[in-house]
Every structure is written in C-alpha cells, then in structure tokens.
Enzyme design. Structure first.
Site, PDB file in Angstrom:
ATOM      1  N   GLY A   9       0.845  -1.207   0.000  1.00  0.00           N
ATOM      2  CA  GLY A   9       0.000   0.000   0.000  1.00  0.00           C
ATOM      3  C   GLY A   9       0.872   1.245   0.000  1.00  0.00           C
ATOM      4  O   GLY A   9       0.552   2.255   0.635  1.00  0.00           O
ATOM      5  N   GLN A  13      -2.067   7.286   1.312  1.00  0.00           N
ATOM      6  CA  GLN A  13      -1.768   8.510   2.070  1.00  0.00           C
ATOM      7  C   GLN A  13      -0.586   8.324   3.015  1.00  0.00           C
ATOM      8  O   GLN A  13       0.330   9.130   3.039  1.00  0.00           O
ATOM      9  CB  GLN A  13      -3.015   8.943   2.868  1.00  0.00           C
ATOM     10  CG  GLN A  13      -2.876  10.319   3.495  1.00  0.00           C
ATOM     11  CD  GLN A  13      -3.852  10.562   4.652  1.00  0.00           C
ATOM     12  OE1 GLN A  13      -4.610   9.660   5.048  1.00  0.00           O
ATOM     13  NE2 GLN A  13      -3.830  11.744   5.206  1.00  0.00           N
ATOM     14  N   ASP A  53      -0.911  -7.403  -5.343  1.00  0.00           N
ATOM     15  CA  ASP A  53      -2.192  -7.496  -4.657  1.00  0.00           C
ATOM     16  C   ASP A  53      -1.939  -8.364  -3.421  1.00  0.00           C
ATOM     17  O   ASP A  53      -1.764  -9.585  -3.540  1.00  0.00           O
ATOM     18  CB  ASP A  53      -3.223  -8.140  -5.598  1.00  0.00           C
ATOM     19  CG  ASP A  53      -4.524  -8.477  -4.885  1.00  0.00           C
ATOM     20  OD1 ASP A  53      -4.635  -8.199  -3.670  1.00  0.00           O
ATOM     21  OD2 ASP A  53      -5.425  -9.041  -5.538  1.00  0.00           O
ATOM     22  N   TYR A 143     -15.160  -1.060   9.164  1.00  0.00           N
ATOM     23  CA  TYR A 143     -13.731  -0.769   9.294  1.00  0.00           C
ATOM     24  C   TYR A 143     -13.283  -0.975  10.754  1.00  0.00           C
ATOM     25  O   TYR A 143     -12.273  -1.632  11.018  1.00  0.00           O
ATOM     26  CB  TYR A 143     -13.513   0.681   8.854  1.00  0.00           C
ATOM     27  CG  TYR A 143     -12.128   1.232   9.034  1.00  0.00           C
ATOM     28  CD1 TYR A 143     -11.052   0.702   8.335  1.00  0.00           C
ATOM     29  CD2 TYR A 143     -11.907   2.329   9.871  1.00  0.00           C
ATOM     30  CE1 TYR A 143      -9.774   1.254   8.478  1.00  0.00           C
ATOM     31  CE2 TYR A 143     -10.645   2.883  10.011  1.00  0.00           C
ATOM     32  CZ  TYR A 143      -9.582   2.333   9.311  1.00  0.00           C
ATOM     33  OH  TYR A 143      -8.329   2.886   9.454  1.00  0.00           O
ATOM     34  N   LYS A 147     -10.611  -3.628  12.294  1.00  0.00           N
ATOM     35  CA  LYS A 147      -9.412  -3.217  13.050  1.00  0.00           C
ATOM     36  C   LYS A 147      -9.405  -3.846  14.453  1.00  0.00           C
ATOM     37  O   LYS A 147      -8.366  -4.294  14.934  1.00  0.00           O
ATOM     38  CB  LYS A 147      -9.327  -1.690  13.142  1.00  0.00           C
ATOM     39  CG  LYS A 147      -9.012  -1.016  11.823  1.00  0.00           C
ATOM     40  CD  LYS A 147      -7.626  -1.401  11.316  1.00  0.00           C
ATOM     41  CE  LYS A 147      -7.298  -0.830   9.965  1.00  0.00           C
ATOM     42  NZ  LYS A 147      -6.030  -1.326   9.419  1.00  0.00           N
TER      43      LYS A 147
HETATM   44  C1  AKB Z   1     -10.819   7.057   8.672  1.00  0.00           C
HETATM   45  O1  AKB Z   1     -11.352   8.167   8.807  1.00  0.00           O
HETATM   46  O2  AKB Z   1     -11.442   6.045   8.300  1.00  0.00           O
HETATM   47  C2  AKB Z   1      -9.363   6.914   9.024  1.00  0.00           C
HETATM   48  C3  AKB Z   1      -9.152   6.477  10.447  1.00  0.00           C
HETATM   49  C4  AKB Z   1      -9.486   7.378  11.551  1.00  0.00           C
HETATM   50  O3  AKB Z   1      -8.695   5.392  10.674  1.00  0.00           O
HETATM   51  N1  AKB Z   1      -8.674   8.135   8.789  1.00  0.00           N
END
Ligand code: AKB
Length: 321
Positions: A9, A13, A53, A143, A147
């Site tokens: 990656g 960013q 990938d 997300y 995590k």
């Molecule tokens: C997001 O906004 O999804 C990320 C994070 C806070 O992990 N920048």
C-alpha cells in the site's frame, strides 16, 4: 545491518510518505514499495517498486522471498466511509492481507510486521474524552470491526507463535503530499484544498464534531519509532493508542481563517456523521509515552501553516491546466 523492508500500500496517504522516509533512513534499495497500482512520480523514481495485490497469498510470498524481506509494513486498507459502502470487500481486504503477513511471520519468512489500527476500534459505548488504552470497545463500523478483530489476531499471533507484530491506533491524519481516500477524517484535508481553491468548503460533519487528529510527520515518526524500539519496550501487542490534537471542523476553519480571512465554511452532514459520532473525541496515549517514549510535535497552528505552505504551490499548478 539495515533491514530489508516491504511496504504494502505504498501509494496511499501514509504509505507514500512512509516509503520516502524509510528510504532516507535505510537506503533506497533496502525498501521495496508495492501497491496494486503505480504511485506518483516522486514515489516511483525513489526506488524499487512492485505491482502487488496483497490478498494474493502466493504473489505476496514470491515478492518476500525474491527480495529476502525482513520487515513488512502493511499499509493497504479500506477506510471507514468506503467500507460502509462495500462491507464484504472492506472486511476481506482488511483481514486477508493481515492473515497473509501474520502467517508469513509465523512460518519465519519475515521477522517483523507493522500493522496500522485506528481510533475506529472504539464505538459509541466507549468513554469519549481521553479514551484510555483499555476500555469498552464495541465498534459499530465495518472498518472498526476489522481493526478490532485484527488487533485480537495480532496479539494472538504474538502470544502463540512469537510473531513480532507492532501496531498503532492512528487518529485522523492530516497531510498534503498524497490525498486520503475513503475516510471519515478526510474533511480535515479537503478543507485546505477547498479553502485555497475556492475560499469555501461544505463540510460533511457538523461544526462541533470533535475527533483526534495528527499531522502526518508525527504519524510517520511514531511508526518508525515503534518499529525501531527494542523488543522489550513493546508491551502491548494489540495496538497502542496514539494522540496529538482534538479537532472540530469549526476550530479548524477558525485556524484557516487566520491565514485566509475570506474563507467560509458551511455544514451538510452526511452518513459519515454517524461514524464520527461513534468515535472518541480525544485519546489518552500514556502507555505509548511510557513504553517507547512517544511524544507528538505538531499543534493546530503548526499543522495549519504547514498545510497552507505545502498546498499553495500545488493549487496554483492545478489552476495552470
Ligand atoms: C478514517 O477516517 O477512516 C481513518 C481512520 C481514523 O482510521 N482516517
């Protein structure tokens, strides 16, 4: 001797700035950049690059064996806002890439892993202010769930197989070199682009939505610092809280107005408001401070100055086309 490093990656960013920093520290040929697409000219010209990938287990293993890699920085992920649109894709990308590198370390094909976690591991039932390292964690986004799960697996692989995996819970990261993609904290970058281009920004979060934020240079410093710390200093193998400033769109717009007095902001909250509302407003990072001497450097005024200084030439180049 310098470690041989693979960044997965590398065009994103964080990945793009991390790659350049690690190349400066260890030498360009020690750091192999990889991504599913090519990056910008600066990154591509700075050293070796592989199209990769990282969900493809055998392709990843081939690159690791070919370059005799010691350390992997796994920076590829689908962030919070995009993962709400593509839940299964987000889950698969975020989890499969992590299992691939954890298993390579378990089989002793690599020695060390950096894996980024996020403030998204926390949820609506977490204490909002000065959120402690250990607390209630009931993430309500795809997300965040990926995590939080990833953290559990990192700790498990460390305890069960001795894998040297290190991790940080990044707050929202503010940077001008590469655009972010698909995050909830992205407003804090978009606002600068729009302020310089159009003197106006419509924010997708409400004015008083407080979130933990950090300047990219601090995030890169923390990442390299935790990876270079002696092994006995790394006491947390899930992920460390990391903190710099707590920011609202209103506070940020006021800081920008000091440099660009004509700047105007208005607010049209969308689905990302609910994501932001589920996250902490500020973070307690005392374990990172104690264990490996973490300390942030950039405050809001400094970040604002750096962003305006860094983006001004880019925005005038955009106008020339
Ligand atoms: C997001 O906004 O999804 C990320 C994070 C806070 O992990 N920048």
């Amino acid at each position: 001797m310098s470690p041989k490093i693979l960044i997965i990656g590398a065009c994103g960013q964080i990945g793009s700035e991390l790659t350049l920093n690690l190349r400066e520290k260890y030498g360009e040929n020690q750091v192999i950049a990889s991504d599913i697409r090519e990056g910008d000219e600066t990154l591509m010209a700075s050293g070796p690059f592989e199209i990769l990938d990282a969900t493809n287990t055998s392709a990843l293993e081939d690159v690791i064996l070919h370059y005799d890699i010691d350390q992997v920085y796994l920076m590829a992920a689908m962030l919070s806002a995009t993962a709400e649109k593509f839940p299964m894709k987000g889950w698969q990308l975020n989890m499969n890439t992590l299992f691939n590198v954890l298993n390579l370390a378990k089989d002793q094909k690599i020695k060390q892993i950096f894996w980024p976690s996020s403030i998204a591991v926390f949820g609506p039932s977490t204490p909002k202010e000065n959120t402690p390292q250990q607390t209630i964690m009931e993430p309500s986004t795809v997300y965040g769930i990926s995590k939080q799960t990833g953290e559990r697996w990192c700790e498990y692989y460390h305890k069960r197989y001795g894998v040297d995996v290190r991790s940080i819970r990044y707050p929202g990261l503010i940077s001008y070199k590469t655009q972010p993609g698909g995050g909830t904290t992205d407003y804090a970058i978009e606002i600068f682009h729009e302020a310089l281009k159009h003197k106006k920004y419509t924010c997708f979060l409400k004015e008083n939505t407080a979130l933990p934020m950090m300047y990219m240079d601090d995030a890169i410093k923390a990442t390299i610092q935790i990876m270079s710390a002696p092994i006995e200093q790394i006491k947390i193998r899930s992920s460390y809280n990391l903190s710099a400033i707590s920011l609202t769109p209103k506070k940020l717009s006021e800081a920008i107005k000091k440099h660009l007095p004509e700047f105007e902001i208005d607010y049209k909250p969308d689905f990302r408001q609910a994501i932001a509302d589920s996250w902490p407003a500020s973070i307690d990072d005392s374990p990172a401070k104690q264990d490996w001497n973490w300390k942030h450097q950039f405050d809001l005024e400094q970040i604002t100055e750096k962003m305006i200084e860094g983006l001004t030439p880019k925005v005038s180049i955009d106008y020339d086309y």
